[in-house]
Design an enzyme around this catalytic site. Structure first.
Site, PDB file in Angstrom:
ATOM      1  CG  HIS A 142     -10.843 -58.669  30.468  1.00  0.00           C
ATOM      2  ND1 HIS A 142     -10.951 -57.351  30.117  1.00  0.00           N
ATOM      3  CD2 HIS A 142     -10.216 -58.687  31.680  1.00  0.00           C
ATOM      4  CE1 HIS A 142     -10.407 -56.619  31.072  1.00  0.00           C
ATOM      5  NE2 HIS A 142      -9.946 -57.410  32.016  1.00  0.00           N
ATOM      6  CG  HIS A 199     -10.768 -53.909  28.269  1.00  0.00           C
ATOM      7  ND1 HIS A 199     -11.826 -54.668  28.709  1.00  0.00           N
ATOM      8  CD2 HIS A 199     -10.938 -52.680  28.797  1.00  0.00           C
ATOM      9  CE1 HIS A 199     -12.601 -53.929  29.481  1.00  0.00           C
ATOM     10  NE2 HIS A 199     -12.093 -52.723  29.549  1.00  0.00           N
TER      11      HIS A 199
HETATM   12  S1  FES Z   1     -13.959 -57.414  27.987  1.00  0.00           S
HETATM   13 FE1  FES Z   1     -12.821 -58.211  26.335  1.00  0.00          FE
HETATM   14  S2  FES Z   1     -10.840 -57.498  26.663  1.00  0.00           S
HETATM   15 FE2  FES Z   1     -11.936 -56.714  28.316  1.00  0.00          FE
END
Ligand code: FES
Length: 173
Positions: free
Chosen positions: A106, A125
């Site tokens: 992500h 997140h």
């Molecule tokens: S950086 Fe891992 S869920 Fe956002």
């Protein structure tokens, strides 16, 4: 009066850099049918074949206790995990040793292995990846699976070796 106003406007544009910004925008948003003066972007190719890296003996690896290493270079943290049961992409006599990039796909936060859940989780997140399914994303914000590190196990020496990266590490080409 009109001349003074025009001069003030030009001084403002020049000092604020707004003229450059406006010119830049004009190039970015070309009118339909207008050929955009595109500047070719050169994307250097990534390392096609990273060098092999010894990760130590399988016999020293405990089930559910990951070992950290960096691969294919010092900026890329990874986890070597002995799952304790045959696992997709696993090596070793029980085909239960796997490795993954630790950088969440992500936004690049380092994931950690939750042995009770047998999952890799991101603290930023809460994206969750499944090491038993090749690093598949289970839920969360990421849009791609966690890159799996290709491994090789030498049955004579018991050494595990990282031989490549299967997937795109966050922030890399
Ligand atoms: S950086 Fe891992 S869920 Fe956002």
């Amino acid at each position: 009066m009109g001349k003074s106003l025009d001069l003030q406007r030009r001084v403002f544009l020049k000092s604020s850099g707004a003229a450059g910004a406006v010119a830049g925008l004009a190039g970015t948003f070309a009118a339909p049918g207008e050929a955009a003066a595109a500047t070719p972007v050169h994307c250097p190719a990534g390392d096609a074949t990273p060098p092999a890296l010894s990760l130590g003996r399988l016999g020293t690896l405990r089930v559910g206790e990951p070992r950290s290493f960096h691969y294919p270079d010092a900026r890329s943290p990874c986890l070597l995990i002995r799952m304790g049961m045959p696992t997709e992409g696993g090596v070793g006599p029980n085909q239960d040793v796997v490795a993954f990039s630790q950088l969440c796909t992500h936004m690049g936060c380092p994931v950690s292995y939750e042995s009770g859940l047998r999952l890799l989780q991101c603290p930023c997140h809460y994206t969750t990846f499944d090491p038993e399914r090749g690093g598949a994303m289970v839920c969360g914000q990421a849009s791609t699976d966690l890159p799996r590190i290709d491994l090789r196990h030498d049955s004579k020496t018991d050494i595990i070796t990282a031989t490549g990266v299967n997937g795109r590490i966050f922030g890399r080409l």
